[in-house]
Design an enzyme around this catalytic site. Structure first.
Site, mmCIF file in Angstrom:
data_model
loop_
_atom_site.group_PDB
_atom_site.id
_atom_site.type_symbol
_atom_site.label_atom_id
_atom_site.label_comp_id
_atom_site.label_asym_id
_atom_site.label_seq_id
_atom_site.Cartn_x
_atom_site.Cartn_y
_atom_site.Cartn_z
ATOM 1 N N ASP A 40 41.957 5.489 -11.470
ATOM 2 C CA ASP A 40 40.952 5.625 -12.529
ATOM 3 C C ASP A 40 40.294 4.260 -12.730
ATOM 4 O O ASP A 40 40.874 3.214 -12.415
ATOM 5 C CB ASP A 40 41.601 6.089 -13.845
ATOM 6 C CG ASP A 40 40.612 6.766 -14.781
ATOM 7 O OD1 ASP A 40 40.695 8.002 -14.944
ATOM 8 O OD2 ASP A 40 39.732 6.071 -15.336
ATOM 9 N N TYR A 159 23.686 15.652 -15.106
ATOM 10 C CA TYR A 159 25.039 16.197 -14.911
ATOM 11 C C TYR A 159 24.976 17.489 -14.084
ATOM 12 O O TYR A 159 25.706 17.659 -13.102
ATOM 13 C CB TYR A 159 25.648 16.455 -16.296
ATOM 14 C CG TYR A 159 27.083 16.906 -16.296
ATOM 15 C CD1 TYR A 159 28.123 15.984 -16.309
ATOM 16 C CD2 TYR A 159 27.404 18.258 -16.308
ATOM 17 C CE1 TYR A 159 29.449 16.400 -16.324
ATOM 18 C CE2 TYR A 159 28.722 18.683 -16.319
ATOM 19 C CZ TYR A 159 29.737 17.745 -16.334
ATOM 20 O OH TYR A 159 31.043 18.157 -16.351
ATOM 21 N N THR A 194 39.210 18.196 -23.553
ATOM 22 C CA THR A 194 39.553 16.864 -23.029
ATOM 23 C C THR A 194 38.749 15.800 -23.791
ATOM 24 O O THR A 194 37.780 16.134 -24.495
ATOM 25 C CB THR A 194 39.196 16.715 -21.533
ATOM 26 O OG1 THR A 194 37.765 16.669 -21.427
ATOM 27 C CG2 THR A 194 39.750 17.855 -20.690
HETATM 28 P P1 NAI Z 1 37.849 12.847 -19.065
HETATM 29 O O1 NAI Z 1 36.798 12.021 -19.686
HETATM 30 O O2 NAI Z 1 39.012 13.289 -19.883
HETATM 31 O O3 NAI Z 1 38.400 12.136 -17.737
HETATM 32 C C1 NAI Z 1 37.509 11.595 -16.820
HETATM 33 C C2 NAI Z 1 38.135 10.332 -16.240
HETATM 34 O O4 NAI Z 1 37.211 9.790 -15.274
HETATM 35 C C3 NAI Z 1 38.370 9.231 -17.291
HETATM 36 O O5 NAI Z 1 39.724 8.812 -17.245
HETATM 37 C C4 NAI Z 1 37.420 8.121 -16.867
HETATM 38 O O6 NAI Z 1 37.964 6.818 -17.087
HETATM 39 C C5 NAI Z 1 37.269 8.387 -15.384
HETATM 40 N N1 NAI Z 1 36.051 7.779 -14.831
HETATM 41 C C6 NAI Z 1 34.817 7.722 -15.373
HETATM 42 N N2 NAI Z 1 33.992 7.033 -14.579
HETATM 43 C C7 NAI Z 1 34.737 6.630 -13.508
HETATM 44 C C8 NAI Z 1 34.465 5.876 -12.338
HETATM 45 N N3 NAI Z 1 33.254 5.352 -12.117
HETATM 46 N N4 NAI Z 1 35.458 5.683 -11.440
HETATM 47 C C9 NAI Z 1 36.691 6.203 -11.660
HETATM 48 N N5 NAI Z 1 37.031 6.887 -12.758
HETATM 49 C C10 NAI Z 1 36.055 7.113 -13.665
HETATM 50 O O7 NAI Z 1 37.079 14.123 -18.450
HETATM 51 P P2 NAI Z 1 37.599 15.562 -18.001
HETATM 52 O O8 NAI Z 1 37.138 16.522 -19.007
HETATM 53 O O9 NAI Z 1 38.997 15.498 -17.580
HETATM 54 O O10 NAI Z 1 36.676 15.790 -16.728
HETATM 55 C C11 NAI Z 1 37.174 15.724 -15.409
HETATM 56 C C12 NAI Z 1 36.140 16.330 -14.478
HETATM 57 O O11 NAI Z 1 35.935 17.693 -14.827
HETATM 58 C C13 NAI Z 1 34.782 15.648 -14.555
HETATM 59 O O12 NAI Z 1 34.233 15.579 -13.254
HETATM 60 C C14 NAI Z 1 33.973 16.598 -15.424
HETATM 61 O O13 NAI Z 1 32.603 16.515 -15.159
HETATM 62 C C15 NAI Z 1 34.563 17.937 -15.024
HETATM 63 N N6 NAI Z 1 34.366 18.970 -16.026
HETATM 64 C C16 NAI Z 1 34.880 18.838 -17.291
HETATM 65 C C17 NAI Z 1 34.642 19.835 -18.229
HETATM 66 C C18 NAI Z 1 35.148 19.744 -19.628
HETATM 67 O O14 NAI Z 1 34.755 20.589 -20.467
HETATM 68 N N7 NAI Z 1 35.995 18.810 -19.987
HETATM 69 C C19 NAI Z 1 33.861 21.031 -17.894
HETATM 70 C C20 NAI Z 1 33.389 21.073 -16.537
HETATM 71 C C21 NAI Z 1 33.641 20.070 -15.650
#
Ligand code: NAI
Length: 252
Positions: A40, A159, A194
């Site tokens: 991360d 997005y 999340t």
């Molecule tokens: P989150 O915000 O809880 O976790 C995302 C993680 O990605 C964070 O730990 C952040 O530090 C890391 N991150 C951000 N930019 C980064 C970079 N440049 N390099 C490495 N790490 C980086 O988000 P969540 O909800 O777990 O999302 C995970 C995936 O699921 C994302 O791709 C999101 O777009 C997708 N998603 C999430 C949804 C939701 O409702 N939470 C719905 C649909 C898709």
């Protein structure tokens, strides 16, 4: 009899693994026997998840990784072998929201940032994970897309565009690497409980749950269980497809 550790010794890496869906995937893969490289941008968060896995009896190592940095990605993928074998499983979960603005007012630099993390980040990952898995003799990769790739999403233009791109990269990689025993899939969650969603401005998800037949957001562990199935041998004939987990949101 069921195997309690169906992913035993399959070296895995997860991006965006300090939080949300990525963290839930890292925990689940480790609980099923896989050694996991927990990566991360948030180094401290990744270290906490890895420590939690180790305390629970699993194998994990944490590493800071910015998915927009191709050199760092190359290094991270090659370091996965330090966990005791070639890379066999990858979950590309790192992602950001970007600002909520209609396209006519969407700042150019933010558009570039969102595409940079959510689309280029997946490209950089695939570019190194795929050859590593060819060397391993096969593997499985899951990329996080979104319902936004399917329906478009008000005020989330960058997005939605990035996530549609993730579907295209996934299908292309599946076609290119199926012959090498590598399966590449995507998962499109709806609303998941999340920090990504918690960080949205107040009111941003108003009304969304009314359009979800199950009337609740998913828990990250529910998405991780789908991903755990997709990377397992039970899904051996699945590749190239997108797997929607949205509580029925896209049902027509
Ligand atoms: P989150 O915000 O809880 O976790 C995302 C993680 O990605 C964070 O730990 C952040 O530090 C890391 N991150 C951000 N930019 C980064 C970079 N440049 N390099 C490495 N790490 C980086 O988000 P969540 O909800 O777990 O999302 C995970 C995936 O699921 C994302 O791709 C999101 O777009 C997708 N998603 C999430 C949804 C939701 O409702 N939470 C719905 C649909 C898709």
């Amino acid at each position: 009899m069921t195997d309690d550790f169906p992913l035993r010794d399959r070296v895995s890496m997860v991006t965006g693994a300090a939080s949300g869906i990525g963290a839930a995937c890292a925990r689940l893969l480790a609980a099923r026997g896989a050694p996991v490289l927990v990566t991360d941008l948030d180094e401290e968060g990744a270290a906490e998840v890895a420590a939690e896995i180790t305390a629970a009896g699993g194998r994990a190592r944490a590493r800071r990784l910015d998915v927009t940095d191709p050199g760092a990605m190359e290094k991270a993928v090659s370091e996965a072998t330090d966990l005791g074998g070639e890379l066999r499983i990858a979950v590309n979960s790192a992602g950001i929201n970007g600002p909520l603005k209609p396209l006519g007012a969407y700042p150019v630099t933010d558009f570039d940032n969102v595409i940079g993390v959510n689309l280029h980040g997946v490209f950089h990952a695939l570019r190194h994970q795929l050859p590593a898995m060819v060397a391993a003799g096969g593997g499985a990769i899951v990329n996080l897309a979104s319902i936004a790739a399917h329906s478009g999403f008000r005020d989330h233009g960058a997005y939605a565009a990035a996530k549609q791109g993730v579907l295209a990269l996934t299908r292309t990689a599946a076609r290119e690497y199926g012959g090498s025993g590598i399966r590449v899939l995507s998962v499109s969650p709806g609303l998941v409980d999340t920090p990504l969603v918690a960080a949205l401005p107040p009111g941003a998800t108003d009304g969304l749950l009314d359009a979800v037949p199950l009337r609740r957001p998913a828990q990250p562990e529910e998405v991780a269980r789908l991903i755990g199935f997709l990377v397992s041998d039970d899904a051996a004939y699945l590749t190239g497809g997108d797997h929607v987990i949205d509580g029925g949101y896209l049902a027509k």
